[in-house]
Design a protein around this motif. Structure first.
Motif, PDB file in Angstrom:
ATOM      1  N   VAL A 174       0.858  -0.954  -0.059  1.00  0.00           N
ATOM      2  CA  VAL A 174       0.078   0.001  -0.031  1.00  0.00           C
ATOM      3  C   VAL A 174       0.805   1.357  -0.045  1.00  0.00           C
ATOM      4  O   VAL A 174       2.005   1.274   0.785  1.00  0.00           O
ATOM      5  CB  VAL A 174      -0.968   0.081   1.275  1.00  0.00           C
ATOM      6  N   ILE A 175       0.433   2.106  -0.814  1.00  0.00           N
ATOM      7  CA  ILE A 175       1.126   3.376  -0.669  1.00  0.00           C
ATOM      8  C   ILE A 175       0.289   4.518   0.022  1.00  0.00           C
ATOM      9  O   ILE A 175      -0.856   4.594  -0.258  1.00  0.00           O
ATOM     10  CB  ILE A 175       1.481   3.882  -2.223  1.00  0.00           C
ATOM     11  N   TRP A 176       0.781   5.473   0.994  1.00  0.00           N
ATOM     12  CA  TRP A 176       0.090   6.519   1.199  1.00  0.00           C
ATOM     13  C   TRP A 176       0.662   7.906   0.707  1.00  0.00           C
ATOM     14  O   TRP A 176       1.706   8.140   0.789  1.00  0.00           O
ATOM     15  CB  TRP A 176       0.328   6.690   3.043  1.00  0.00           C
ATOM     16  N   GLY A 177      -0.226   8.454   0.062  1.00  0.00           N
ATOM     17  CA  GLY A 177      -0.210   9.746  -0.606  1.00  0.00           C
ATOM     18  C   GLY A 177      -0.356   9.582  -2.131  1.00  0.00           C
ATOM     19  O   GLY A 177       0.393   8.980  -2.933  1.00  0.00           O
ATOM     20  N   ALA A 178      -1.341  10.177  -2.630  1.00  0.00           N
ATOM     21  CA  ALA A 178      -1.962  10.346  -3.967  1.00  0.00           C
ATOM     22  C   ALA A 178      -1.517  11.770  -4.645  1.00  0.00           C
ATOM     23  O   ALA A 178      -2.230  11.893  -5.545  1.00  0.00           O
ATOM     24  CB  ALA A 178      -3.286   9.889  -4.158  1.00  0.00           C
ATOM     25  N   GLY A 179      -0.596  12.415  -3.943  1.00  0.00           N
ATOM     26  CA  GLY A 179      -0.205  13.645  -4.678  1.00  0.00           C
ATOM     27  C   GLY A 179       0.825  13.332  -5.556  1.00  0.00           C
ATOM     28  O   GLY A 179       1.009  12.354  -6.168  1.00  0.00           O
ATOM     29  N   GLY A 180       1.592  14.520  -6.008  1.00  0.00           N
ATOM     30  CA  GLY A 180       2.402  14.341  -7.318  1.00  0.00           C
ATOM     31  C   GLY A 180       3.506  13.475  -6.802  1.00  0.00           C
ATOM     32  O   GLY A 180       3.790  12.746  -7.808  1.00  0.00           O
ATOM     33  N   LYS A 181       4.342  13.607  -5.570  1.00  0.00           N
ATOM     34  CA  LYS A 181       5.301  12.541  -5.241  1.00  0.00           C
ATOM     35  C   LYS A 181       4.828  10.939  -5.301  1.00  0.00           C
ATOM     36  O   LYS A 181       5.578  10.218  -5.925  1.00  0.00           O
ATOM     37  CB  LYS A 181       6.047  12.962  -4.100  1.00  0.00           C
ATOM     38  N   GLY A 182       3.744  10.920  -4.885  1.00  0.00           N
ATOM     39  CA  GLY A 182       3.166   9.469  -4.741  1.00  0.00           C
ATOM     40  C   GLY A 182       3.006   8.978  -6.252  1.00  0.00           C
ATOM     41  O   GLY A 182       3.309   7.725  -6.482  1.00  0.00           O
ATOM     42  N   ILE A 183       2.107   9.774  -6.905  1.00  0.00           N
ATOM     43  CA  ILE A 183       1.878   9.350  -8.173  1.00  0.00           C
ATOM     44  C   ILE A 183       3.159   9.085  -9.348  1.00  0.00           C
ATOM     45  O   ILE A 183       3.411   8.374 -10.316  1.00  0.00           O
ATOM     46  CB  ILE A 183       1.114  10.334  -9.132  1.00  0.00           C
ATOM     47  N   SER A 184       4.063   9.951  -8.932  1.00  0.00           N
ATOM     48  CA  SER A 184       5.627  10.032  -9.610  1.00  0.00           C
ATOM     49  C   SER A 184       6.161   8.439  -9.263  1.00  0.00           C
ATOM     50  O   SER A 184       6.819   7.789 -10.115  1.00  0.00           O
ATOM     51  CB  SER A 184       6.280  11.029  -9.520  1.00  0.00           C
ATOM     52  N   LEU A 185       6.213   8.241  -8.252  1.00  0.00           N
ATOM     53  CA  LEU A 185       6.543   7.107  -7.682  1.00  0.00           C
ATOM     54  C   LEU A 185       6.202   5.994  -8.105  1.00  0.00           C
ATOM     55  O   LEU A 185       6.985   5.161  -8.581  1.00  0.00           O
ATOM     56  CB  LEU A 185       6.535   7.009  -6.102  1.00  0.00           C
ATOM     57  N   LEU A 186       5.104   5.832  -8.174  1.00  0.00           N
ATOM     58  CA  LEU A 186       4.232   4.834  -9.075  1.00  0.00           C
ATOM     59  C   LEU A 186       4.752   4.637 -10.560  1.00  0.00           C
ATOM     60  O   LEU A 186       5.164   3.390 -11.049  1.00  0.00           O
ATOM     61  CB  LEU A 186       2.797   5.138  -8.885  1.00  0.00           C
ATOM     62  N   ALA A 187       4.751   5.574 -11.190  1.00  0.00           N
ATOM     63  CA  ALA A 187       5.107   5.764 -12.581  1.00  0.00           C
ATOM     64  C   ALA A 187       6.802   5.401 -12.766  1.00  0.00           C
ATOM     65  O   ALA A 187       7.185   4.757 -13.580  1.00  0.00           O
ATOM     66  CB  ALA A 187       4.868   7.145 -13.163  1.00  0.00           C
ATOM     67  N   ILE A 188       7.646   5.796 -11.837  1.00  0.00           N
ATOM     68  CA  ILE A 188       9.017   5.594 -11.917  1.00  0.00           C
ATOM     69  C   ILE A 188       9.143   4.092 -11.678  1.00  0.00           C
ATOM     70  O   ILE A 188      10.221   3.678 -12.445  1.00  0.00           O
ATOM     71  CB  ILE A 188       9.668   6.490 -10.968  1.00  0.00           C
ATOM     72  N   CYS A 189       8.742   3.649 -10.638  1.00  0.00           N
ATOM     73  CA  CYS A 189       8.830   2.210 -10.261  1.00  0.00           C
ATOM     74  C   CYS A 189       7.936   1.329 -11.013  1.00  0.00           C
ATOM     75  O   CYS A 189       8.175  -0.003 -10.766  1.00  0.00           O
ATOM     76  CB  CYS A 189       8.653   2.075  -8.739  1.00  0.00           C
ATOM     77  N   ASP A 190       7.345   1.589 -12.070  1.00  0.00           N
ATOM     78  CA  ASP A 190       6.493   0.862 -12.844  1.00  0.00           C
ATOM     79  C   ASP A 190       5.294  -0.126 -11.991  1.00  0.00           C
ATOM     80  O   ASP A 190       5.325  -1.097 -12.247  1.00  0.00           O
ATOM     81  CB  ASP A 190       7.163  -0.019 -13.630  1.00  0.00           C
ATOM     82  N   MET A 191       4.865   0.557 -10.982  1.00  0.00           N
ATOM     83  CA  MET A 191       4.103  -0.174 -10.133  1.00  0.00           C
ATOM     84  C   MET A 191       2.455  -0.221 -10.811  1.00  0.00           C
ATOM     85  O   MET A 191       2.283   0.907 -11.426  1.00  0.00           O
ATOM     86  CB  MET A 191       4.053   0.397  -8.560  1.00  0.00           C
ATOM     87  N   SER A 192       2.065  -1.200 -10.389  1.00  0.00           N
ATOM     88  CA  SER A 192       0.667  -1.416 -11.146  1.00  0.00           C
ATOM     89  C   SER A 192      -0.338  -1.939 -10.112  1.00  0.00           C
ATOM     90  O   SER A 192       0.149  -2.301  -8.831  1.00  0.00           O
ATOM     91  CB  SER A 192       0.475  -2.301 -12.228  1.00  0.00           C
ATOM     92  N   PRO A 193      -1.646  -2.368 -10.158  1.00  0.00           N
ATOM     93  CA  PRO A 193      -2.530  -2.981  -9.400  1.00  0.00           C
ATOM     94  C   PRO A 193      -2.000  -4.332  -9.013  1.00  0.00           C
ATOM     95  O   PRO A 193      -2.509  -5.040  -8.162  1.00  0.00           O
ATOM     96  CB  PRO A 193      -3.776  -2.666 -10.015  1.00  0.00           C
ATOM     97  N   LYS A 194      -0.992  -4.820  -9.950  1.00  0.00           N
ATOM     98  CA  LYS A 194      -0.801  -6.266  -9.751  1.00  0.00           C
ATOM     99  C   LYS A 194       0.176  -6.366  -8.458  1.00  0.00           C
ATOM    100  O   LYS A 194       0.220  -7.106  -7.731  1.00  0.00           O
ATOM    101  CB  LYS A 194       0.073  -6.756 -10.949  1.00  0.00           C
TER     102      LYS A 194
END
Length: 96
Positions: A1-21
């Motif tokens: 789970v990630i806490w934070g849907a702001g710009g940094k959190g969304i960037s982290l998801l994109a950079i790390c290629d994270m997905s619902p999987k």
């Protein structure tokens, strides 16, 4: 789970290629983000009030500016006692 849907959190998801999987959901206390999906990775955003914290073994805090407040809330409001990963000022994992 990630806490934070702001710009940094969304960037982290994109950079790390994270997905619902590999990420169950994103937590954010902003009521306008509740039940929406993250841009690009399409991971559901939940309010902390609707989360069962006993079933989570790791929370990555991406909301760096609020990490002390989030940690305190996890301990006191949500009775979370497991691992937390912090990304700033240097990456590390804590057990609370």
């Amino acid at each position: 789970v990630i806490w934070g849907a702001g710009g940094k959190g969304i960037s982290l998801l994109a950079i790390c290629d994270m997905s619902p999987k590999n990420i169950l959901f994103v937590i954010d206390s902003d009521p306008y983000k509740k039940d929406k999906y993250t841009v690009g990775s399409h991971i559901i955003i939940k309010s902390p009030k609707e989360v069962n914290f006993t079933k989570i073994d790791l929370i990555i805090i991406s909301a760096v500016m609020y990490q002390n407040e989030i940690i305190q809330d996890l301990k006191t409001k949500y009775n979370y006692h497991n691992k937390i990963a912090l990304i700033s000022p240097k990456p590390r994992v804590l057990k609370i």
